[in-house]
Structures are given as structure tokens and as C-alpha cells.
Design an enzyme around this catalytic site. Structure first.
Site, PDB file in Angstrom:
ATOM      1  N   GLY A   1      -4.020  10.634  -8.437  1.00  0.00           N
ATOM      2  CA  GLY A   1      -2.923   9.929  -7.766  1.00  0.00           C
ATOM      3  C   GLY A   1      -2.934   8.444  -8.109  1.00  0.00           C
ATOM      4  O   GLY A   1      -3.546   8.020  -9.106  1.00  0.00           O
TER       5      GLY A   1
ATOM      6  N   LYS B   1       3.791   1.433  -3.753  1.00  0.00           N
ATOM      7  CA  LYS B   1       3.333   0.706  -4.939  1.00  0.00           C
ATOM      8  C   LYS B   1       4.255   0.908  -6.147  1.00  0.00           C
ATOM      9  O   LYS B   1       4.421   0.010  -6.968  1.00  0.00           O
ATOM     10  CB  LYS B   1       1.903   1.113  -5.295  1.00  0.00           C
ATOM     11  CG  LYS B   1       0.870   0.650  -4.268  1.00  0.00           C
ATOM     12  CD  LYS B   1      -0.539   1.021  -4.709  1.00  0.00           C
ATOM     13  CE  LYS B   1      -1.564   0.699  -3.632  1.00  0.00           C
ATOM     14  NZ  LYS B   1      -2.925   1.046  -4.028  1.00  0.00           N
TER      15      LYS B   1
ATOM     16  N   TYR C   1     -12.864   4.663   2.843  1.00  0.00           N
ATOM     17  CA  TYR C   1     -13.824   3.905   3.668  1.00  0.00           C
ATOM     18  C   TYR C   1     -13.535   4.194   5.133  1.00  0.00           C
ATOM     19  O   TYR C   1     -12.489   4.769   5.473  1.00  0.00           O
ATOM     20  CB  TYR C   1     -13.724   2.392   3.376  1.00  0.00           C
ATOM     21  CG  TYR C   1     -12.303   1.896   3.368  1.00  0.00           C
ATOM     22  CD1 TYR C   1     -11.564   1.881   2.188  1.00  0.00           C
ATOM     23  CD2 TYR C   1     -11.681   1.507   4.550  1.00  0.00           C
ATOM     24  CE1 TYR C   1     -10.252   1.467   2.187  1.00  0.00           C
ATOM     25  CE2 TYR C   1     -10.360   1.095   4.548  1.00  0.00           C
ATOM     26  CZ  TYR C   1      -9.646   1.075   3.368  1.00  0.00           C
ATOM     27  OH  TYR C   1      -8.342   0.685   3.366  1.00  0.00           O
TER      28      TYR C   1
ATOM     29  N   GLY D   1      -9.309  13.396  -8.482  1.00  0.00           N
ATOM     30  CA  GLY D   1      -7.997  12.906  -8.072  1.00  0.00           C
ATOM     31  C   GLY D   1      -7.259  12.288  -9.247  1.00  0.00           C
ATOM     32  O   GLY D   1      -7.882  11.759 -10.184  1.00  0.00           O
TER      33      GLY D   1
ATOM     34  N   THR E   1       0.842  -1.188   0.000  1.00  0.00           N
ATOM     35  CA  THR E   1       0.000   0.000   0.000  1.00  0.00           C
ATOM     36  C   THR E   1       0.888   1.253   0.000  1.00  0.00           C
ATOM     37  O   THR E   1       2.108   1.158  -0.146  1.00  0.00           O
ATOM     38  CB  THR E   1      -1.029  -0.079   1.167  1.00  0.00           C
ATOM     39  OG1 THR E   1      -1.939   0.995   1.036  1.00  0.00           O
ATOM     40  CG2 THR E   1      -0.383  -0.051   2.537  1.00  0.00           C
TER      41      THR E   1
ATOM     42  N   ARG F   1      -6.829  18.644  -7.646  1.00  0.00           N
ATOM     43  CA  ARG F   1      -6.391  19.886  -6.995  1.00  0.00           C
ATOM     44  C   ARG F   1      -5.217  20.484  -7.776  1.00  0.00           C
ATOM     45  O   ARG F   1      -5.214  21.670  -8.085  1.00  0.00           O
ATOM     46  CB  ARG F   1      -5.971  19.538  -5.559  1.00  0.00           C
ATOM     47  CG  ARG F   1      -5.497  20.671  -4.752  1.00  0.00           C
ATOM     48  CD  ARG F   1      -5.211  20.238  -3.349  1.00  0.00           C
ATOM     49  NE  ARG F   1      -4.153  19.219  -3.272  1.00  0.00           N
ATOM     50  CZ  ARG F   1      -3.700  18.705  -2.140  1.00  0.00           C
ATOM     51  NH1 ARG F   1      -4.215  19.081  -0.992  1.00  0.00           N
ATOM     52  NH2 ARG F   1      -2.734  17.799  -2.142  1.00  0.00           N
ATOM     53  N   THR F   2      -4.236  19.662  -8.101  1.00  0.00           N
ATOM     54  CA  THR F   2      -3.129  20.129  -8.935  1.00  0.00           C
ATOM     55  C   THR F   2      -3.505  19.849 -10.393  1.00  0.00           C
ATOM     56  O   THR F   2      -3.481  18.702 -10.847  1.00  0.00           O
ATOM     57  CB  THR F   2      -1.827  19.368  -8.570  1.00  0.00           C
ATOM     58  OG1 THR F   2      -1.638  19.463  -7.168  1.00  0.00           O
ATOM     59  CG2 THR F   2      -0.621  19.939  -9.293  1.00  0.00           C
ATOM     60  N   HIS F   3      -3.866  20.944 -11.076  1.00  0.00           N
ATOM     61  CA  HIS F   3      -4.386  20.820 -12.435  1.00  0.00           C
ATOM     62  C   HIS F   3      -3.430  20.040 -13.342  1.00  0.00           C
ATOM     63  O   HIS F   3      -3.849  19.178 -14.112  1.00  0.00           O
ATOM     64  CB  HIS F   3      -4.618  22.254 -12.962  1.00  0.00           C
ATOM     65  CG  HIS F   3      -5.128  22.311 -14.367  1.00  0.00           C
ATOM     66  ND1 HIS F   3      -5.294  23.474 -15.040  1.00  0.00           N
ATOM     67  CD2 HIS F   3      -5.495  21.330 -15.217  1.00  0.00           C
ATOM     68  CE1 HIS F   3      -5.758  23.205 -16.256  1.00  0.00           C
ATOM     69  NE2 HIS F   3      -5.886  21.915 -16.381  1.00  0.00           N
TER      70      HIS F   3
ATOM     71  N   ASP G   1      -6.470  -3.326  -7.886  1.00  0.00           N
ATOM     72  CA  ASP G   1      -7.394  -2.229  -7.542  1.00  0.00           C
ATOM     73  C   ASP G   1      -8.498  -2.056  -8.590  1.00  0.00           C
ATOM     74  O   ASP G   1      -9.664  -1.839  -8.248  1.00  0.00           O
ATOM     75  CB  ASP G   1      -6.633  -0.901  -7.396  1.00  0.00           C
ATOM     76  CG  ASP G   1      -5.898  -0.807  -6.060  1.00  0.00           C
ATOM     77  OD1 ASP G   1      -6.242  -1.567  -5.132  1.00  0.00           O
ATOM     78  OD2 ASP G   1      -4.981   0.027  -5.950  1.00  0.00           O
TER      79      ASP G   1
HETATM   80  P1  NDP Z   1      -2.217   9.501  -3.638  1.00  0.00           P
HETATM   81  O1  NDP Z   1      -1.441  10.145  -2.534  1.00  0.00           O
HETATM   82  O2  NDP Z   1      -1.494   8.810  -4.725  1.00  0.00           O
HETATM   83  O3  NDP Z   1      -3.136  10.636  -4.332  1.00  0.00           O
HETATM   84  C1  NDP Z   1      -3.891  11.501  -3.545  1.00  0.00           C
HETATM   85  C2  NDP Z   1      -4.828  12.312  -4.454  1.00  0.00           C
HETATM   86  O4  NDP Z   1      -5.694  13.082  -3.602  1.00  0.00           O
HETATM   87  C3  NDP Z   1      -4.112  13.310  -5.366  1.00  0.00           C
HETATM   88  O5  NDP Z   1      -4.840  13.427  -6.565  1.00  0.00           O
HETATM   89  C4  NDP Z   1      -4.178  14.596  -4.525  1.00  0.00           C
HETATM   90  O6  NDP Z   1      -4.133  15.778  -5.297  1.00  0.00           O
HETATM   91  C5  NDP Z   1      -5.555  14.477  -3.915  1.00  0.00           C
HETATM   92  N1  NDP Z   1      -5.718  15.234  -2.693  1.00  0.00           N
HETATM   93  C6  NDP Z   1      -5.018  15.099  -1.529  1.00  0.00           C
HETATM   94  N2  NDP Z   1      -5.473  15.966  -0.611  1.00  0.00           N
HETATM   95  C7  NDP Z   1      -6.466  16.675  -1.193  1.00  0.00           C
HETATM   96  C8  NDP Z   1      -7.332  17.717  -0.744  1.00  0.00           C
HETATM   97  N3  NDP Z   1      -7.226  18.214   0.485  1.00  0.00           N
HETATM   98  N4  NDP Z   1      -8.260  18.196  -1.590  1.00  0.00           N
HETATM   99  C9  NDP Z   1      -8.364  17.699  -2.861  1.00  0.00           C
HETATM  100  N5  NDP Z   1      -7.560  16.721  -3.350  1.00  0.00           N
HETATM  101  C10 NDP Z   1      -6.635  16.218  -2.523  1.00  0.00           C
HETATM  102  O7  NDP Z   1      -3.260   8.531  -2.902  1.00  0.00           O
HETATM  103  P2  NDP Z   1      -4.036   7.291  -3.570  1.00  0.00           P
HETATM  104  O8  NDP Z   1      -4.449   7.720  -4.925  1.00  0.00           O
HETATM  105  O9  NDP Z   1      -3.276   6.050  -3.428  1.00  0.00           O
HETATM  106  O10 NDP Z   1      -5.311   7.149  -2.596  1.00  0.00           O
HETATM  107  C11 NDP Z   1      -6.437   8.005  -2.712  1.00  0.00           C
HETATM  108  C12 NDP Z   1      -7.566   7.483  -1.834  1.00  0.00           C
HETATM  109  O11 NDP Z   1      -8.050   6.243  -2.330  1.00  0.00           O
HETATM  110  C13 NDP Z   1      -7.153   7.240  -0.390  1.00  0.00           C
HETATM  111  O12 NDP Z   1      -8.182   7.725   0.442  1.00  0.00           O
HETATM  112  C14 NDP Z   1      -7.052   5.730  -0.281  1.00  0.00           C
HETATM  113  O13 NDP Z   1      -7.348   5.262   1.021  1.00  0.00           O
HETATM  114  C15 NDP Z   1      -8.138   5.310  -1.264  1.00  0.00           C
HETATM  115  N6  NDP Z   1      -7.917   3.952  -1.797  1.00  0.00           N
HETATM  116  C16 NDP Z   1      -8.894   3.012  -1.577  1.00  0.00           C
HETATM  117  C17 NDP Z   1      -8.751   1.743  -2.061  1.00  0.00           C
HETATM  118  C18 NDP Z   1      -9.828   0.753  -1.800  1.00  0.00           C
HETATM  119  O14 NDP Z   1      -9.603  -0.456  -2.021  1.00  0.00           O
HETATM  120  N7  NDP Z   1     -10.997   1.169  -1.382  1.00  0.00           N
HETATM  121  C19 NDP Z   1      -7.553   1.319  -2.816  1.00  0.00           C
HETATM  122  C20 NDP Z   1      -6.593   2.394  -3.025  1.00  0.00           C
HETATM  123  C21 NDP Z   1      -6.787   3.651  -2.500  1.00  0.00           C
HETATM  124  P3  NDP Z   1      -2.728  16.527  -5.628  1.00  0.00           P
HETATM  125  O15 NDP Z   1      -2.213  15.864  -6.883  1.00  0.00           O
HETATM  126  O16 NDP Z   1      -3.127  17.945  -5.822  1.00  0.00           O
HETATM  127  O17 NDP Z   1      -1.826  16.314  -4.438  1.00  0.00           O
END
Ligand code: NDP
Length: 279
Positions: A132, A69, A223, A130, A65, A155-157, A105
Site C-alpha cells: 500500500g 496522500k 506504533y 504490504g 495522512t 495479501r492481494t498478490h 516517509d
Molecule cells: P494502505 O491502506 O495504503 O495499505 C494497507 C496495506 O495493508 C495493503 O498492502 C493491504 O493489503 C494490507 N492489509 C490490510 N489489512 C490486512 C490484513 N488483515 N492482513 C494482511 N494485510 C493487510 O495503508 P498504508 O500503507 O498507508 O499504511 C500501512 C501501515 O503503515 C499503517 O499501519 C500505518 O499506520 C503505518 N504507517 C506508519 C508510518 C510511520 O511513520 N510509522 C507512516 C505511514 C504509515 P491489500 O492490498 O490486500 O488490501
């Protein structure tokens, strides 16, 4: 007769609150076997040494996790198509002295959305919040279902645009990457809104305005306590709102199947975990 299937673990940082040990122990019980499944905090710099040591000492499988990854993707000797396309691995399995990498995923997300919630993506207008790791993991499986449109808003365009450009350079067309505050976004309406941001972990403001919720199905990948988008959408007028616990259990089931060949029936596990969490 019960078999001991070897040692398993989920590694990441942080990892204390992971539900994976509980989920995989329930799968093993259903399978009629015993596993050792731990949650282990591993810092990025120690990842390679940890993985080598784990698999030389009866390690039979790892879940990976945040934030490891991409490191797991780098270390794997062979990769499945899903991990290749999003360049991230959440499941490692030793095969004849080599490491095979997988990403479950996308499968977990689609199984939960389609099979458990009966939601079809075809011809729908989708907003993915998002860009990420999680967004990258689900976006191609989502596109394989041929939505009418897909907008990625972040958030980051720049990173939303980079992901949209990447997808448009593959076989997909017309995908837009916007900032969350982009005026273009304000004018649009969506049938399905997927929150793949980690905003819920930080008690941040909701990434979009309430107006988007009308007639929309909302799916929050988060969750438990972090699923504030799910709770907000549910109480603020969304047509339906779904949290990410089902996806978590379905992606875990796929990992278990990769390691053991046994495909767990997730129905009782889904009910048990929700009951234990009181949600
Ligand atoms: P990453 O750190 O890779 O990406 C985070 C993303 O969230 C980025 O796009 C970031 O934007 C954005 N972000 C962070 N803070 C904020 C904010 N305050 N307002 C708006 N956007 C924000 O994390 P992951 O992509 O790995 O995980 C994302 C979510 O998905 C987590 O909550 C994780 O728990 C969940 N998840 C759930 C899974 C499941 O099986 N249910 C599996 C994998 C993940 P920026 O680019 O601007 O930083």
C-alpha cells in the site's frame, strides 16, 4: 523573541488519534517558537476546498495522512523526488502562491532504521509485507541501500506483483512480488522483515508464520496499540523487534525542517513521546 510561525495541521480520515500535534509542538518549543498545529478530519470529497481555504488563511504547512496522500500529490504544483516516485505527498508547503509537495516517509524510515537502530540494509535479504501507500513510500529509499534481495508479499498478490514489476522496470533488478500465502514465500528466509500492512489496526492474524522470525530483525511501521506485529515478533523469537514510532517522529522532523528551515533534535522528543504513551 518567540515568533508565531503560522497555522499547521495534519489532515486525514480518521485523524483523531494522531500524535503529530504533540510532536510538532515539541519541535516548535525546541525551536523557541510557537505554532498552532491542529488535527482535522477531512473527507476525500472536501480535500481540494479545504486545502485552498487553509492556505488562504495563514496556513503555513499541512501534513497529509490516509486516505488523502494521492489527492495531495495531485494538487501540488511542484514535487520532490520522493513524492514523485511513490506518487504520494505527506507534506505541503506554500511557496510564492504555489504548493510544494514532499514525501518524508522514506527519509523518516531510513533515519530511524540506520541512525537510531544501527541497522544496515546493504546485502541483507529483505521481506516487505504490504504494498500500500506506506510500502510504496519506503521501498525506493530501502532499495537505494542495495539489499541482497527484496521480496514484497501482500495479501492481494496482484498488487505486490504490480509494485515489483514497476520497480524492476525502473533501475532495480530481481525484485519479487508474492502473495502472503504463496508457497514460494514459505521456502525463503530473511534477515530483515518490514511490516507495512495495516493488519494491526484491525486485530487481524499476523501476516506471516512464526518460522520466518528466527534470526530476523523485524520492523513494524505501526506504533502504539496497532503495533501488534512488533509485539508478536518480540515475543515470538525475532532477533530484534522495532515499532514505527521512531519513524513517525523522524518523518515529522523532516516536515518541520521543510516548513521552517529548522532541523529538530529528535532525541528528547522520542523519549518524551514514548514516556507519555508508556511504551
Ligand atoms: P494502505 O491502506 O495504503 O495499505 C494497507 C496495506 O495493508 C495493503 O498492502 C493491504 O493489503 C494490507 N492489509 C490490510 N489489512 C490486512 C490484513 N488483515 N492482513 C494482511 N494485510 C493487510 O495503508 P498504508 O500503507 O498507508 O499504511 C500501512 C501501515 O503503515 C499503517 O499501519 C500505518 O499506520 C503505518 N504507517 C506508519 C508510518 C510511520 O511513520 N510509522 C507512516 C505511514 C504509515 P491489500 O492490498 O490486500 O488490501
Amino acid at each position: 523573541m518567540k515568533k508565531r510561525l503560522g497555522n499547521f495541521a495534519v489532515i486525514g480520515d480518521p485523524v483523531e488519534h494522531s500524535l503529530s500535534p504533540k510532536i510538532h509542538n515539541l519541535f516548535a518549543k525546541q525551536h523557541g517558537n510557537q505554532i498552532e498545529y491542529e488535527k482535522i478530519r477531512v473527507a476525500k470529497g472536501l480535500f481540494v476546498a479545504f486545502v485552498e481555504d487553509f492556505f488562504s488563511n495563514r496556513g503555513a504547512g499541512l501534513n497529509i495522512t490516509l486516505p488523502l496522500k494521492a489527492e495531495a500529490f495531485e494538487i501540488a504544483d511542484t514535487l520532490d523526488e520522493d513524492s514523485k516516485s511513490c506518487q504520494a505527498v505527506n507534506t505541503l508547503k506554500p511557496v510564492n502562491g504555489k504548493l510544494s509537495g514532499f514525501n518524508t516517509d522514506g527519509v523518516g524510515f531510513l533515519t530511524d532504521l540506520e541512525a537510531w537502530h544501527g541497522i544496515a540494509v546493504k546485502d541483507k535479504r529483505i521481506l516487505l509485507l504490504g504494498s500500500g501507500g506506506a510500502a510504496k513510500g519506503i521501498v525506493r529509499p530501502l532499495l537505494s541501500r542495495e539489499p541482497k534481495t527484496l521480496v514484497i508479499a501482500n495479501r492481494t498478490h496482484a498488487s505486490a506483483r504490480a509494485l515489483a514489476d514497476q520497480l524492476n522496470s525502473e533501475n532495480f533488478i530481481g525484485i519479487e512480488g508474492l502473495g502472503l500465502d504463496d508457497t514460494q514465500l514459505m521456502k525463503k528466509r530473511f534477515d530483515i522483515i518490514i511490516n507495512a500492512t495495516s493488519a494491526g489496526h484491525k486485530n487481524s492474524e499476523m501476516p506471516i508464520d512464526e518460522n520466518f522470525l528466527e534470526d530476523a530483525i523485524c520492523y513494524d511501521l505501526s506504533y502504539g496499540p496497532a503495533a501488534s506485529f512488533f509485539r508478536w515478533a518480540e515475543s515470538s523469537g525475532a532477533k530484534r523487534s522495532i515499532d514505527g514510532l521512531g519513524m513517525l517522529i523522524e518523518q515529522a522532523a523532516k516536515s518541520y525542517e521543510i516548513w521552517t528551515g529548522f532541523s529538530p533534535n529528535t532525541e528528547s522528543v522520542r523519549a518524551r513521546i514514548r514516556n507519555d504513551l508508556g511504551i
